[in-house]
Scaffold this active site. Structure first.
Site, PDB file in Angstrom:
ATOM      1  N   HIS A  67      51.399 -32.309  -5.448  1.00  0.00           N
ATOM      2  CA  HIS A  67      52.620 -33.141  -5.482  1.00  0.00           C
ATOM      3  C   HIS A  67      52.883 -33.680  -4.078  1.00  0.00           C
ATOM      4  O   HIS A  67      53.279 -32.937  -3.186  1.00  0.00           O
ATOM      5  CB  HIS A  67      53.827 -32.313  -5.959  1.00  0.00           C
ATOM      6  CG  HIS A  67      55.075 -33.131  -6.104  1.00  0.00           C
ATOM      7  ND1 HIS A  67      55.773 -33.215  -7.282  1.00  0.00           N
ATOM      8  CD2 HIS A  67      55.753 -33.916  -5.233  1.00  0.00           C
ATOM      9  CE1 HIS A  67      56.821 -33.998  -7.132  1.00  0.00           C
ATOM     10  NE2 HIS A  67      56.828 -34.444  -5.882  1.00  0.00           N
ATOM     11  N   HIS A 109      54.198 -37.277  -1.603  1.00  0.00           N
ATOM     12  CA  HIS A 109      54.696 -38.643  -1.408  1.00  0.00           C
ATOM     13  C   HIS A 109      54.015 -39.233  -0.171  1.00  0.00           C
ATOM     14  O   HIS A 109      54.118 -38.681   0.912  1.00  0.00           O
ATOM     15  CB  HIS A 109      56.215 -38.638  -1.218  1.00  0.00           C
ATOM     16  CG  HIS A 109      56.945 -38.102  -2.404  1.00  0.00           C
ATOM     17  ND1 HIS A 109      57.322 -38.896  -3.463  1.00  0.00           N
ATOM     18  CD2 HIS A 109      57.317 -36.838  -2.721  1.00  0.00           C
ATOM     19  CE1 HIS A 109      57.913 -38.140  -4.379  1.00  0.00           C
ATOM     20  NE2 HIS A 109      57.921 -36.890  -3.957  1.00  0.00           N
ATOM     21  N   LYS A 155      54.655 -39.453 -14.224  1.00  0.00           N
ATOM     22  CA  LYS A 155      55.781 -38.745 -13.636  1.00  0.00           C
ATOM     23  C   LYS A 155      57.087 -39.135 -14.311  1.00  0.00           C
ATOM     24  O   LYS A 155      57.408 -40.318 -14.427  1.00  0.00           O
ATOM     25  CB  LYS A 155      55.866 -39.072 -12.128  1.00  0.00           C
ATOM     26  CG  LYS A 155      57.023 -38.420 -11.398  1.00  0.00           C
ATOM     27  CD  LYS A 155      56.873 -36.912 -11.275  1.00  0.00           C
ATOM     28  CE  LYS A 155      58.116 -36.240 -10.690  1.00  0.00           C
ATOM     29  NZ  LYS A 155      58.125 -36.221  -9.228  1.00  0.00           N
ATOM     30  N   HIS A 203      60.210 -34.182 -12.814  1.00  0.00           N
ATOM     31  CA  HIS A 203      61.279 -33.811 -11.876  1.00  0.00           C
ATOM     32  C   HIS A 203      62.382 -33.207 -12.732  1.00  0.00           C
ATOM     33  O   HIS A 203      63.119 -33.926 -13.409  1.00  0.00           O
ATOM     34  CB  HIS A 203      61.789 -35.035 -11.098  1.00  0.00           C
ATOM     35  CG  HIS A 203      62.846 -34.674 -10.093  1.00  0.00           C
ATOM     36  ND1 HIS A 203      62.651 -34.770  -8.734  1.00  0.00           N
ATOM     37  CD2 HIS A 203      64.093 -34.161 -10.255  1.00  0.00           C
ATOM     38  CE1 HIS A 203      63.742 -34.337  -8.100  1.00  0.00           C
ATOM     39  NE2 HIS A 203      64.631 -33.976  -9.010  1.00  0.00           N
ATOM     40  N   HIS A 256      58.000 -28.779  -8.328  1.00  0.00           N
ATOM     41  CA  HIS A 256      58.854 -28.198  -7.272  1.00  0.00           C
ATOM     42  C   HIS A 256      60.014 -27.370  -7.835  1.00  0.00           C
ATOM     43  O   HIS A 256      61.175 -27.679  -7.617  1.00  0.00           O
ATOM     44  CB  HIS A 256      59.367 -29.277  -6.302  1.00  0.00           C
ATOM     45  CG  HIS A 256      59.860 -30.552  -6.927  1.00  0.00           C
ATOM     46  ND1 HIS A 256      60.812 -30.594  -7.909  1.00  0.00           N
ATOM     47  CD2 HIS A 256      59.506 -31.836  -6.699  1.00  0.00           C
ATOM     48  CE1 HIS A 256      61.026 -31.842  -8.249  1.00  0.00           C
ATOM     49  NE2 HIS A 256      60.241 -32.617  -7.536  1.00  0.00           N
ATOM     50  N   ASP A 278      55.377 -31.495  -2.135  1.00  0.00           N
ATOM     51  CA  ASP A 278      56.488 -32.455  -2.197  1.00  0.00           C
ATOM     52  C   ASP A 278      56.817 -32.982  -0.805  1.00  0.00           C
ATOM     53  O   ASP A 278      57.969 -33.328  -0.528  1.00  0.00           O
ATOM     54  CB  ASP A 278      57.730 -31.842  -2.866  1.00  0.00           C
ATOM     55  CG  ASP A 278      58.739 -32.904  -3.303  1.00  0.00           C
ATOM     56  OD1 ASP A 278      58.353 -34.086  -3.404  1.00  0.00           O
ATOM     57  OD2 ASP A 278      59.911 -32.550  -3.528  1.00  0.00           O
TER      58      ASP A 278
HETATM   59 ZN   LIG Z   1      58.603 -35.236  -5.081  1.00  0.00          ZN
END
Ligand SMILES: [Zn+2]
Length: 350
Positions: free
Chosen positions: A15, A17, A101, A138, A176, A252
């Site tokens: 995971h 970004h 996602k 999420h 997460h 994350d």
């Molecule tokens: Zn994230």
């Protein structure tokens, strides 16, 4: 004497970004140094909602890699109310998109285009289940009436339980996770169930919500889902270090320019791509479970996604160093987690 080094199979980040453009170019080398592969989140502006956009993004990432890097970005699509079943088939057929996602609309950074009601995605979810495309979730509800510290638990009850009842064979990564309730929910997925797993960040293993408020407001500890109480942190550490393959590494890591973190309305995200393995090693060492880092970091995630485990290895050495105060991020500075503080473990050559 305490252990001085640990060598593990090359790990992956499930995971991540990376952003885009000059910002992405500034940070992608950190991840490529730490990890062989990473699941790259699609919450760009505009979000990555089509296979064509995901493949173009992948090319930009590959072009931005340092020359010496051996790194494979694993692409994802951003689920919207309008994502068509055909788009899922295209994604699957590409062989390069590894997940879709789900952001409940408004849950976190760049999630305004997210799903307003899962019912609108029913046919698309059916297709994902049929072709074996994982859903990355999420897991927080977004209605303002729910306390921010309770949003994950309420998401389990209101969204995840009905979703899994409707699509029992859909593979889901509960991203997460931050609460003992989420740990318990994943554990209770019993029997032959290999459809549900969870990722855990380094910062949620190392810090409770006190970190946000120590001596004043600490924006670099603000992320979503927000850090929780100490009893939750302990439950997360217990899960991560248990050897249960349903729990694996996902940083994350989420870079934000310093000006957007040290601001009146601070963006959510911790930047850990620089020193992710070092931070996880600390959490596992603190739990007396360094021997279980390899499964968590390098094996269970690949197994869940049906990808081969990496060849090669990395070594972490006990060799304290100081995390930099800031890093370049496009034309702005980026403050990593624990900036200016001592990190006990060090990846690679000393
Ligand atoms: Zn994230």
């Amino acid at each position: 004497m305490s252990q001085q080094s640990i060598t593990i199979r090359r790990p992956d980040d499930w995971h991540l970004h990376l952003r885009d453009g000059a910002q992405m170019q500034s940070v992608v080398g950190h991840t490529a140094r730490q990890f062989a592969r990473a699941i790259v989140m699609p919450n760009l502006k505009p979000p990555v909602t089509t296979t064509a956009a995901a493949l173009a993004y992948r090319e930009r990432i590959l072009a931005a890699l340092p020359e010496s890097a051996h790194f494979e970005p694993l692409m994802t699509l951003y689920l919207t109310d309008d994502t068509a079943p055909d788009e899922i088939r295209r994604a699957k057929d590409s062989g390069l998109v590894h997940g879709v996602k789900l952001y409940p609309a408004g849950a976190t950074t760049n999630s305004a285009a997210g799903v307003t009601d899962l019912k609108r995605c029913w046919r698309t979810l059916e297709t994902m289940q049929a072709v074996g495309m994982p859903l990355e979730v999420h897991g927080e509800v977004t209605h303002a009436a729910v306390d921010i510290f309770d949003r994950e638990q309420v998401f389990i009850d209101e969204q995840l339980i009905p979703l899994r009842a409707a699509f029992p064979a859909l593979r889901i990564v509960f991203e997460h996770i931050t609460t003992s309730q989420a740990v318990q929910y994943v554990r209770d997925c019993s029997g032959a169930c290999n459809t549900l797993a969870a990722t855990l960040t380094a910062h949620h293993l190392l810090f409770s919500r006190n970190a946000i408020f120590t001596g004043g407001l600490r924006p670099h500890f603000y992320c979503l889902p927000v850090l929780k109480r100490e009893n939750h942190r302990r439950a997360l550490v217990e899960a991560a270090t248990s050897g249960d393959p349903r729990f694996f590494l996902g940083t994350d890591s989420a870079p934000h320019a310093r000006s957007t973190k040290e601001a009146e309305c601070c963006g959510a995200g911790c930047y850990t791509a620089l020193h992710a393995l070092e931070l996880y090693a600390q959490a596992f060492e603190d739990a007396g479970r360094l021997d279980r880092l390899e499964g968590f970091a390098s094996e269970f995630g690949a197994d869940f996604y049906g990808l081969p485990r990496n060849q090669g290895s990395v070594t972490l050495t006990r060799s304290p160093w100081t995390a930099p105060a800031s890093l370049p991020f496009g034309d702005e500075p980026l403050v990593p987690l624990l900036a200016g503080q001592q990190i006990n473990w060090r990846l690679g050559q000393v």
